[in-house]
Scaffold this motif. Structure first.
Motif, PDB file in Angstrom:
ATOM      1  N   GLY A 193     113.717 132.178  60.264  1.00 53.77           N
ATOM      2  CA  GLY A 193     112.606 133.092  60.494  1.00 53.77           C
ATOM      3  C   GLY A 193     111.243 132.441  60.437  1.00 53.77           C
ATOM      4  N   LEU A 194     111.179 131.126  60.634  1.00 53.19           N
ATOM      5  CA  LEU A 194     109.919 130.390  60.592  1.00 53.19           C
ATOM      6  C   LEU A 194     109.469 130.012  61.997  1.00 53.19           C
ATOM      7  CD1 LEU A 194     110.780 127.907  57.695  1.00 53.19           C
ATOM      8  CD2 LEU A 194     109.302 129.923  57.526  1.00 53.19           C
ATOM      9  N   ARG A 195     108.212 130.169  62.265  1.00 51.59           N
ATOM     10  CA  ARG A 195     107.644 129.719  63.525  1.00 51.59           C
ATOM     11  C   ARG A 195     107.172 128.274  63.385  1.00 51.59           C
ATOM     12  NH1 ARG A 195     106.498 134.508  66.652  1.00 51.59           N
ATOM     13  NH2 ARG A 195     106.795 136.375  65.381  1.00 51.59           N
ATOM     14  N   VAL A 196     106.985 127.606  64.525  1.00 52.69           N
ATOM     15  CA  VAL A 196     106.642 126.176  64.521  1.00 52.69           C
ATOM     16  C   VAL A 196     105.375 125.954  65.338  1.00 52.69           C
ATOM     17  CG1 VAL A 196     107.385 123.842  65.127  1.00 52.69           C
ATOM     18  CG2 VAL A 196     109.051 125.497  64.250  1.00 52.69           C
ATOM     19  N   ILE A 197     104.388 125.345  64.693  1.00 48.83           N
ATOM     20  CA  ILE A 197     103.129 124.971  65.328  1.00 48.83           C
ATOM     21  C   ILE A 197     103.027 123.454  65.300  1.00 48.83           C
ATOM     22  CG2 ILE A 197     100.602 125.078  65.087  1.00 48.83           C
ATOM     23  CD1 ILE A 197     101.028 127.823  63.735  1.00 48.83           C
ATOM     24  N   VAL A 228     106.692 131.561  53.290  1.00 49.10           N
ATOM     25  CA  VAL A 228     105.704 131.353  54.345  1.00 49.10           C
ATOM     26  C   VAL A 228     106.255 131.863  55.675  1.00 49.10           C
ATOM     27  CG1 VAL A 228     104.729 129.384  53.124  1.00 49.10           C
ATOM     28  CG2 VAL A 228     106.485 128.989  54.870  1.00 49.10           C
ATOM     29  N   ASP A 229     105.355 131.994  56.647  1.00 47.67           N
ATOM     30  CA  ASP A 229     105.726 132.551  57.945  1.00 47.67           C
ATOM     31  C   ASP A 229     105.911 131.500  59.031  1.00 47.67           C
ATOM     32  OD1 ASP A 229     105.382 135.423  57.204  1.00 47.67           O
ATOM     33  OD2 ASP A 229     103.317 134.779  56.870  1.00 47.67           O
ATOM     34  N   ALA A 230     105.252 130.361  58.872  1.00 52.11           N
ATOM     35  CA  ALA A 230     105.280 129.335  59.912  1.00 52.11           C
ATOM     36  C   ALA A 230     105.028 127.977  59.283  1.00 52.11           C
ATOM     37  CB  ALA A 230     104.214 129.631  60.975  1.00 52.11           C
ATOM     38  N   VAL A 231     105.422 126.936  60.016  1.00 53.20           N
ATOM     39  CA  VAL A 231     105.106 125.569  59.609  1.00 53.20           C
ATOM     40  C   VAL A 231     104.265 124.922  60.704  1.00 53.20           C
ATOM     41  CG1 VAL A 231     107.126 125.268  58.139  1.00 53.20           C
ATOM     42  CG2 VAL A 231     107.294 124.670  60.561  1.00 53.20           C
ATOM     43  N   TRP A 232     103.282 124.169  60.258  1.00 54.38           N
ATOM     44  CA  TRP A 232     102.459 123.368  61.169  1.00 54.38           C
ATOM     45  C   TRP A 232     102.788 121.917  60.873  1.00 54.38           C
ATOM     46  CZ3 TRP A 232      96.978 122.469  58.919  1.00 54.38           C
ATOM     47  CH2 TRP A 232      96.421 121.305  59.442  1.00 54.38           C
ATOM     48  N   LEU A 233     103.201 121.195  61.922  1.00 49.72           N
ATOM     49  CA  LEU A 233     103.583 119.792  61.796  1.00 49.72           C
ATOM     50  C   LEU A 233     102.427 118.910  62.233  1.00 49.72           C
ATOM     51  CD1 LEU A 233     107.103 119.975  63.518  1.00 49.72           C
ATOM     52  CD2 LEU A 233     106.600 120.221  61.083  1.00 49.72           C
ATOM     53  N   SER A 234     101.899 118.112  61.316  1.00 44.23           N
ATOM     54  CA  SER A 234     100.928 117.099  61.705  1.00 44.23           C
ATOM     55  C   SER A 234     101.598 116.134  62.683  1.00 44.23           C
ATOM     56  CB  SER A 234     100.402 116.374  60.472  1.00 44.23           C
ATOM     57  OG  SER A 234      99.555 117.224  59.723  1.00 44.23           O
ATOM     58  N   PRO A 235     100.833 115.322  63.430  1.00 43.88           N
ATOM     59  CA  PRO A 235     101.394 114.593  64.570  1.00 43.88           C
ATOM     60  C   PRO A 235     102.633 113.755  64.263  1.00 43.88           C
ATOM     61  CG  PRO A 235      99.032 114.492  64.652  1.00 43.88           C
ATOM     62  CD  PRO A 235      99.381 115.122  63.331  1.00 43.88           C
ATOM     63  N   PHE A 236     103.608 113.887  65.149  1.00 45.96           N
ATOM     64  CA  PHE A 236     104.846 113.116  65.076  1.00 45.96           C
ATOM     65  C   PHE A 236     105.105 112.422  66.412  1.00 45.96           C
ATOM     66  CE2 PHE A 236     105.625 117.550  66.125  1.00 45.96           C
ATOM     67  CZ  PHE A 236     106.307 117.460  67.337  1.00 45.96           C
ATOM     68  N   PHE A 237     104.090 112.355  67.274  1.00 50.62           N
ATOM     69  CA  PHE A 237     104.237 111.767  68.599  1.00 50.62           C
ATOM     70  C   PHE A 237     104.270 110.233  68.515  1.00 50.62           C
ATOM     71  CE2 PHE A 237     101.223 115.447  68.903  1.00 50.62           C
ATOM     72  CZ  PHE A 237     102.160 116.383  69.310  1.00 50.62           C
ATOM     73  N   ARG A 238     104.650 109.611  69.620  1.00 49.60           N
ATOM     74  CA  ARG A 238     104.633 108.145  69.675  1.00 49.60           C
ATOM     75  C   ARG A 238     103.235 107.627  69.367  1.00 49.60           C
ATOM     76  NH1 ARG A 238     108.684 104.840  71.493  1.00 49.60           N
ATOM     77  NH2 ARG A 238     110.546 105.913  72.236  1.00 49.60           N
ATOM     78  N   ASP A 243     107.200 124.918  76.785  1.00 49.82           N
ATOM     79  CA  ASP A 243     108.534 125.018  77.389  1.00 49.82           C
ATOM     80  C   ASP A 243     109.606 124.653  76.370  1.00 49.82           C
ATOM     81  OD1 ASP A 243     107.488 125.752  79.832  1.00 49.82           O
ATOM     82  OD2 ASP A 243     107.562 123.732  80.688  1.00 49.82           O
ATOM     83  N   ARG A 244     109.251 123.843  75.411  1.00 47.73           N
ATOM     84  CA  ARG A 244     110.207 123.435  74.390  1.00 47.73           C
ATOM     85  C   ARG A 244     110.284 124.459  73.259  1.00 47.73           C
ATOM     86  NH1 ARG A 244     111.966 118.430  75.550  1.00 47.73           N
ATOM     87  NH2 ARG A 244     113.846 117.974  74.354  1.00 47.73           N
ATOM     88  N   GLY A 245     109.482 125.496  73.327  1.00 49.98           N
ATOM     89  CA  GLY A 245     109.633 126.614  72.411  1.00 49.98           C
ATOM     90  C   GLY A 245     108.697 126.664  71.236  1.00 49.98           C
ATOM     91  N   VAL A 246     107.596 125.879  71.241  1.00 48.81           N
ATOM     92  CA  VAL A 246     106.694 125.948  70.093  1.00 48.81           C
ATOM     93  C   VAL A 246     105.894 127.248  70.138  1.00 48.81           C
ATOM     94  CG1 VAL A 246     106.541 123.435  70.010  1.00 48.81           C
ATOM     95  CG2 VAL A 246     104.725 124.755  71.140  1.00 48.81           C
ATOM     96  N   ASP A 247     105.424 127.646  68.965  1.00 52.34           N
ATOM     97  CA  ASP A 247     104.685 128.899  68.842  1.00 52.34           C
ATOM     98  C   ASP A 247     103.178 128.724  68.924  1.00 52.34           C
ATOM     99  OD1 ASP A 247     106.827 130.999  68.118  1.00 52.34           O
ATOM    100  OD2 ASP A 247     107.309 129.306  66.842  1.00 52.34           O
ATOM    101  N   GLY A 248     102.735 127.491  69.025  1.00 49.08           N
ATOM    102  CA  GLY A 248     101.307 127.275  69.153  1.00 49.08           C
ATOM    103  C   GLY A 248     100.896 125.879  68.757  1.00 49.08           C
ATOM    104  N   PHE A 249      99.576 125.692  68.692  1.00 50.89           N
ATOM    105  CA  PHE A 249      99.004 124.368  68.474  1.00 50.89           C
ATOM    106  C   PHE A 249      97.846 124.447  67.481  1.00 50.89           C
ATOM    107  CE2 PHE A 249     100.647 124.688  72.747  1.00 50.89           C
ATOM    108  CZ  PHE A 249     101.424 123.555  72.883  1.00 50.89           C
ATOM    109  N   ARG A 250      97.820 123.520  66.550  1.00 57.13           N
ATOM    110  CA  ARG A 250      96.624 123.249  65.767  1.00 57.13           C
ATOM    111  C   ARG A 250      95.908 122.150  66.528  1.00 57.13           C
ATOM    112  NH1 ARG A 250      94.508 118.346  63.325  1.00 57.13           N
ATOM    113  NH2 ARG A 250      93.286 118.912  61.490  1.00 57.13           N
ATOM    114  N   VAL A 251      94.630 122.337  66.817  1.00 59.47           N
ATOM    115  CA  VAL A 251      93.899 121.422  67.689  1.00 59.47           C
ATOM    116  C   VAL A 251      92.945 120.570  66.857  1.00 59.47           C
ATOM    117  CG1 VAL A 251      92.428 121.209  69.714  1.00 59.47           C
ATOM    118  CG2 VAL A 251      94.099 123.074  69.575  1.00 59.47           C
ATOM    119  N   ASP A 252      93.225 119.286  66.831  1.00 58.94           N
ATOM    120  CA  ASP A 252      92.441 118.337  66.053  1.00 58.94           C
ATOM    121  C   ASP A 252      91.057 118.154  66.677  1.00 58.94           C
ATOM    122  OD1 ASP A 252      92.482 116.226  63.909  1.00 58.94           O
ATOM    123  OD2 ASP A 252      92.114 114.926  65.633  1.00 58.94           O
ATOM    124  N   VAL A 253      90.037 118.104  65.842  1.00 55.19           N
ATOM    125  CA  VAL A 253      88.657 117.878  66.277  1.00 55.19           C
ATOM    126  C   VAL A 253      88.312 118.791  67.455  1.00 55.19           C
ATOM    127  CG1 VAL A 253      86.918 116.095  66.708  1.00 55.19           C
ATOM    128  CG2 VAL A 253      89.061 115.468  65.648  1.00 55.19           C
TER     129      VAL A 253
END
Length: 570
Positions: A115-119, A68-78, A221-231
């Protein structure tokens, strides 16, 4: 190759994977294969039974090896975790159950090495009721600036005892909850299109816009490659919050999410200005950062409005995900998808499973009338999947999907052929859909069970202690990654082969041409020099001349059997 035998401080981080001169039309996300990680169910390094960022970091090499080329992380926030992290209390910190910001940085760095991007997942429609803003709103009282960040309204009736309108919650029940005012009296109502623990923001308040610009920049600023936007089709609500007709409101999640009706809580025109603004924020950063919309909108021509050139970059193709396993319907949705998205200069995306729908290895084994993506299945469901048929078709569907031009999304565990977990006891279920509907809807827990890595390890390698926040069925042993690694014909090796050929032949940047002559029951097309044949008929198909690169299931006497996809170099 052939398978015919088988803290919130600003931290600016240079992102080598994202830097470089933009070349419109060649951005990485146009053809990327993006792997969704559901953090609590991927890998648990701490041993508490809940997956975490350190566990993900340890397992990232397996994803690089998958191709795969990238990983998308479902929410890990507080978050209080009332809705598995989609109820966010602090958008700029990591919940302790998942680790720390330092753990996120380590994950990001390891991904880059591989070589993986992070969303990352962003949830802008609503927050948790534990978010400091909502707590301030409760304390401040009616008419305050604090309340204006959310959708507070006076109730109807003589004493405000009735909800402001008749809107339903997607998770069942009403979309309004009444609060107790600071003086102890019954007070206003707040809107929550989802659970009562998830109050909707008021996106007509500029303060909300500014806060989310801050959140975007924090992670960029922390270096992510993008965002999956919920709803992504939510946020804005129709002026005046009008009642909906009886047919427009529904307590069924499938109807509420995919309703063709112009309901006043979805797809309002003003929402597009939000994403034009976000597009400008991402453009401040070097490289090709991406916004992907979770917009459950029909028809596809309407969904494509989210990915016009000055808005988002991708939108999930839920129309494709929900298409039954019928050749005429598949041809139609592929045509419609390519036309709609290329019409606005965006790539089509393709997806078959995610954390909100029944896994496609089970869905394709259900009778057509019950194979609804969002309709959870459980012990008392009238219809149960045919496991063998479901996996057989799922492999064929995946092989077809990965040959299509555009970007593809995979959901963790589908590369193992994981089925939906049906036999979950009611007392272990956590999805608010199950609880808000009084158990009438089984919800989404069945696709969220922690995935298996080693067949003989505690919790199948998910957690060294054997703990697992949802119980794993014994049958997961046969699907474990170590049982499939290097085994010709396994589902894991099918995915690896398909992804390798896809990358080598640059199929994601290709174009599709339909091919006639194979009959109405065969989906046949070319992408570059690859001929793709998906046989959905009852009879085996004699293959034409060409180098057989891949089949989703073994050939029978040299012919392509039913519910099987082949790739040939011609």
């Amino acid at each position: 190759m052939s398978l015919d035998s088988t803290p919130t401080a600003t931290l600016t981080v240079e992102n080598p994977a994202s830097t470089g001169t933009r070349t419109p039309g060649s951005e990485w996300w146009r053809s990327a294969v993006i792997y969704q990680i559901y953090p609590r169910s991927f890998a648990d390094a701490s041993g508490d039974g809940i997956g975490d960022l350190a566990g993900i970091t340890e397992r990232l090499p397996s994803l690089a090896a998958l191709g795969v080329d990238a990983v998308w992380l479902s929410p890990f926030f507080r978050s209080p975790q009332k809705d598995a992290g989609y109820d966010v209390a602090d958008y700029c910190d990591v919940d302790p159950i998942f680790g720390t910001l330092a753990d996120f940085d380590a994950l990001r760095d390891r991904a880059r090495e591989l070589g993986l991007r992070v969303i990352v997942d962003l949830v802008p429609n609503h927050s948790s009721d534990q978010h400091v803003w909502f707590q301030e709103a409760l304390a401040a009282g009616p008419g305050s600036p604090e309340r204006d960040r959310y959708m507070f309204r006076d109730g109807k009736g003589e004493n405000g005892e009735l909800p402001p309108n008749n809107w339903p919650s997607v998770f069942g029940g009403d979309a309004w909850t009444r609060v107790t005012e600071p003086d102890g009296t019954p007070g206003q109502w707040y809107l929550h299109i989802f659970d009562s623990s998830q109050p909707d923001f008021n996106w007509k308040n500029p303060v909300v816009h500014e806060e989310f610009r801050r959140v975007l920049r924090f992670w960029l600023d922390r270096g992510v490659d993008g965002f999956r936007v919920d709803v992504a089709h939510g946020l804005m609500k129709k002026e005046g919050l009008p009642d909906v007709a009886e047919a427009g409101g529904s307590d069924n999640i499938a109807d509420a999410l995919m309703s063709p009706d112009d309901v006043p809580w979805w797809a309002q025109p003003e929402v597009h200005e939000v994403y034009r603004d976000w597009h400008r924020v991402l453009a401040e950063y070097e490289g090709d950062r991406v916004l992907c919309a979770e917009a459950w909108v029909e028809p596809l021509a309407k969904a494509a409005l989210w990915v016009r050139s000055d808005e988002m970059h991708q939108a999930f193709n839920f129309s494709y995900l929900g298409t039954p396993w019928k050749p005429e319907l598949l041809r139609s949705v592929i045509d419609e998808s390519i036309a709609a998205f290329t019409g606005v200069g965006a790539p089509s995306t393709w997806v078959l499973s995610n954390h909100d729908v029944v896994r496609h290895a089970s869905r394709y084994g259900l009778p057509p009338a019950t194979a609804v993506p969002n309709a959870g299945i459980g012990p008392a469901s009238d219809d149960k999947p045919d496991a063998a048929l479901g996996l057989h078709r799922a492999r064929a569907a995946t092989a077809m999907m990965l040959s299509l031009p555009g970007s593809a999304y995979l959901y963790q565990g589908e590369e193992l052929g994981l089925p939906e977990v049906i036999e979950l006891d009611d007392h272990v279920r956590e999805d608010p859909t199950f609880h808000r509907t009084g158990g009438e809807s089984y919800g989404r827990d069945g696709c969220r069970v922690p995935i298996p890595w080693e067949s003989d390890a505690p919790a199948f390698g998910f957690s060294g202690t054997g703990s697992s926040w949802l119980p794993q069925p014994a049958e997961f042993a046969e699907f474990a990654r170590d049982r499939q690694d290097g085994v010709a014909g396994s589902t894991l090796e099918l995915y690896r082969a398909a992804l390798a050929i896809r990358a080598e032949r640059d199929l994601g940047m290709g174009s599709l041409t339909w091919v006639d002559g194979f009959g109405e029951d065969v989906v046949a097309f070319r992408n570059g020099d690859i001929l793709v044949l998906a046989n959905l008929g009852e009879s085996a198909l004699e293959l034409p001349a060409g180098e057989l690169l891949l089949t989703s299931n073994p050939l029978v006497d040299g012919a392509l059997p039913t519910d099987t996809t082949a790739w040939l170099a011609v």
